[in-house]
Design a protein around this motif. Structure first.
Motif, PDB file in Angstrom:
ATOM      1  N   SER A 396       9.849  -0.312 -21.058  1.00 16.37           N
ATOM      2  CA  SER A 396       9.567  -0.468 -19.814  1.00 16.37           C
ATOM      3  C   SER A 396      10.627  -0.858 -18.948  1.00 16.37           C
ATOM      4  O   SER A 396      11.594  -1.400 -19.294  1.00 16.37           O
ATOM      5  N   TYR A 409       8.170  -4.755 -16.120  1.00 16.09           N
ATOM      6  CA  TYR A 409       7.127  -4.368 -15.377  1.00 16.09           C
ATOM      7  C   TYR A 409       5.821  -4.459 -16.205  1.00 16.09           C
ATOM      8  O   TYR A 409       4.834  -4.667 -15.551  1.00 16.09           O
ATOM      9  N   LEU A 410       5.882  -3.845 -17.379  1.00 14.99           N
ATOM     10  CA  LEU A 410       4.830  -3.575 -18.048  1.00 14.99           C
ATOM     11  C   LEU A 410       4.672  -4.931 -19.107  1.00 14.99           C
ATOM     12  O   LEU A 410       5.526  -5.203 -19.771  1.00 14.99           O
ATOM     13  N   ASN A 429       0.404  -4.410 -14.758  1.00 26.86           N
ATOM     14  CA  ASN A 429       1.673  -3.982 -14.144  1.00 26.86           C
ATOM     15  C   ASN A 429       2.148  -4.894 -12.992  1.00 26.86           C
ATOM     16  O   ASN A 429       1.513  -5.343 -12.037  1.00 26.86           O
ATOM     17  N   HIS A 431       4.719  -4.794 -11.039  1.00 28.46           N
ATOM     18  CA  HIS A 431       5.505  -4.057  -9.941  1.00 28.46           C
ATOM     19  C   HIS A 431       4.649  -4.215  -8.657  1.00 28.46           C
ATOM     20  O   HIS A 431       3.350  -3.794  -8.392  1.00 28.46           O
ATOM     21  N   LEU A 436       2.683   2.366 -12.216  1.00 30.36           N
ATOM     22  CA  LEU A 436       3.462   2.557 -13.582  1.00 30.36           C
ATOM     23  C   LEU A 436       3.039   3.434 -14.222  1.00 30.36           C
ATOM     24  O   LEU A 436       1.655   3.525 -14.703  1.00 30.36           O
ATOM     25  N   LEU A 438       1.872   5.114 -17.486  1.00 33.49           N
ATOM     26  CA  LEU A 438       1.921   4.636 -18.938  1.00 33.49           C
ATOM     27  C   LEU A 438       1.754   5.696 -19.898  1.00 33.49           C
ATOM     28  O   LEU A 438       0.589   6.473 -19.879  1.00 33.49           O
ATOM     29  N   LEU A 491      -0.988   2.985 -14.055  1.00 36.09           N
ATOM     30  CA  LEU A 491      -1.406   1.773 -13.932  1.00 36.09           C
ATOM     31  C   LEU A 491      -1.091   1.482 -12.174  1.00 36.09           C
ATOM     32  O   LEU A 491       0.169   1.485 -11.964  1.00 36.09           O
ATOM     33  N   LYS A 493      -0.089  -0.365  -8.701  1.00 41.11           N
ATOM     34  CA  LYS A 493       0.743  -1.590  -8.512  1.00 41.11           C
ATOM     35  C   LYS A 493       0.084  -2.853  -8.363  1.00 41.11           C
ATOM     36  O   LYS A 493      -0.960  -2.756  -8.124  1.00 41.11           O
TER      37      LYS A 493
END
Length: 507
Positions: A396, A409-410, A429, A431, A436, A438, A491, A493
């Motif tokens: 990640s 982030y993950l 996530n 962020h 994200l 994935l 995913l 934010k």
């Protein structure tokens, strides 16, 4: 998928086993504090109250969460509690000054009432004994009252109170936060270790089948940590099965990126306590592994910043009633993920607390019971996180926060329930600005197809739920694909995600 999105990958395989998930990591906690009992689970005269005064609407929400074990009756409360005050005819029970929270305890709800409620709610009870103002004698008598079938003074007293069958409570806490200066009967590590050992020894003579939890530091921020664990376990290691951990997090600086990284501190806390337990194991040349009971954990800071003053010596005042927002739910999700990744050592955990007091369930006096934001990750983990915890191999992108570096982030955990033919990916996530992308490699799970992708998201990190409006609640995500052994999804934010896969029939 959006080509410009940040990308993360994870690999899941059946052989990457951490441990079987003990369902008790989805436990909770009810203390005689604030409106947890009086005005929470118990409100005679409420439209949904049963014959014994307990609210059926609250009980229904507890049953929805499928809470396997509930710690009771404290907490700081237990260190000044005389359990005998809470048994026998209610009209004969004394009212007491409750010193931990400076309220009046009416003792309308006691051991037998709570045990009956817990059974109806589908939960076992983790009973705590008072090692603040009391000790060996009171603890062994309470155990005899609760667990001995009959033919002795205390067990026959229980039967005279209308409870013919023993409660058979399996799990017992040896005190609460005994290193805390706020604790009634605070003790040094040696004082507590000796008392806890002798108390546990006597209790095991009454009932050899019980499990015992040795009291750990009040938090990892305590100046006594982790020396407290080392010294107390040196005394209690042979009699205890678990050591307790307590931890709460807040966002007082309004630094959301740093706040969502707090689970990294939780990770370090668990590893430190585990290492300390294993040091004592080696020192004693023991074959026994000490397990962890994370019997207090949550987000807790909103009510600490409130200017509301509570008049002392009232019954069930509104104390510690955090109104949780969306970002609180994200951190609760990450904390649950952390417990799952340490399922080999964390065997019990109690979200503190269950109703009204820093809780997923809130009530209005005479009115509705409703779900806070943190209700949902707790619900999803309890419902879908039962089986074997698998170690995901995660790649990640990362970020640096004020107190943490290299924060992925993950944040993810994986649970495989082979009996049900289900595989669940829990993912946060972190962020705050970007989705994200994935890609999860599940080729080791041939024949598994996408069942659903549940997501908890909101554009406003500070969004809260109210009795009138559930602003933050889960929805079904769109666009997730499972094909050729890979799960491909975006995913959102700042989101909590539950990706459920099911083995096709006949495979």
């Amino acid at each position: 998928m959006t080509s410009g999105a940040l990308k993360a990958t994870l690999v899941v395989d059946k052989s990457f086993v951490i441990a079987e998930v003990d369902k008790r990591i989805y436990g909770s906690f009810i203390e005689h504090l604030g409106r947890a009992v009086y005005g929470g689970i118990y409100e005679p005269g409420h439209p949904t109250a049963g014959a014994l005064g307990f609210r059926d609407d609250v009980k229904s929400l507890v049953k929805e969460l499928n809470v396997p074990i509930i710690r009771y009756p404290g907490g700081n409360f237990v260190s000044g509690y005389n359990w005998e005050d809470g048994v026998g005819p209610v009209e004969q029970r004394p009212r007491r000054l409750e010193l931990a929270w400076r309220t009046v305890e009416p003792n309308e709800v006691g051991t037998n009432e709570f045990m009956n409620w817990a059974r109806e709610a589908g939960s076992e009870v983790m009973m705590a004994v008072n090692l603040g103002t009391r000790g060996v004698d009171a603890a062994r008598n309470l155990l005899e009252y609760c667990n001995h079938p009959g033919g002795t003074y205390w067990s026959d007293l229980r039967r005279s109170h209308g409870v013919e069958q023993a409660h058979k409570i399996k799990t017992w806490c040896l005190g609460n936060e005994m290193d805390g200066p706020w604790q009634i009967g605070q003790k040094t590590a040696v004082e507590y270790g000796r008392l806890a050992y002798e108390t546990g020894k006597a209790m095991r003579l009454v009932d050899p089948d019980i499990e015992l939890v040795s009291c750990g530091s009040s938090s990892s921020a305590m100046p006594t940590f982790p020396e407290w664990e080392a010294v107390t376990l040196d005394h209690t290691y042979d009699v205890a099965d678990y050591v307790s951990l307590h931890q709460y997090y807040g966002n007082r600086d309004n630094d959301s990126a740093n706040f969502l990284a707090r689970s990294m501190d939780l990770e370090h806390f668990i590893k430190t306590v585990t290492a300390t337990c294993d040091y004592i194991k080696a020192k004693k040349r023991s074959k026994k592994t000490m397990y962890l009971s994370f019997d207090e954990w949550n987000v807790w800071y909103h009510s600490n910043e409130s200017d509301t003053k509570i008049d002392p010596w009232t019954i069930g005042p509104p104390q510690l009633e955090d109104h949780y927002n969306f970002e609180d739910a994200l951190l609760v999700g990450s904390m649950l993920i952390t417990f799952l990744r340490h399922a080999d050592r964390v065997k019990m955990a109690c979200l503190a607390q269950l109703v009204n007091v820093i809780a997923p369930i809130m009530t209005e006096a005479g009115g509705a019971a409703w779900k806070q934001t943190i209700f949902y990750p707790y619900l999803h983990a309890s419902k879908y996180g039962r089986g074997v915890s698998l170690q995901p191999i995660v790649n990640s992108p990362k970020y640096d926060a004020q107190d943490y570096t290299d924060v992925p982030y993950l944040d993810s955990a994986i649970v495989h329930n082979e009996e049900q033919g289900e595989l669940t990916i829990f993912a946060v996530n972190r962020h705050l600005e970007e989705g994200l992308h994935l890609k999860a490699d599940i080729r080791g799970f041939e024949g598994y197809t996408l069942l659903e992708h549940i997501v908890l998201k909101h554009d406003d990190l500070k969004a809260v739920n109210t009795p009138a409006e559930q602003r933050v609640q889960p929805v079904q995500a769109a666009g997730t694909v499972c094909k050729d052994g890979y799960v491909d999804t975006l995913l959102s934010k700042a989101s909590w995600n539950v990706i459920r896969l099911k083995k096709s029939a006949g495979l």
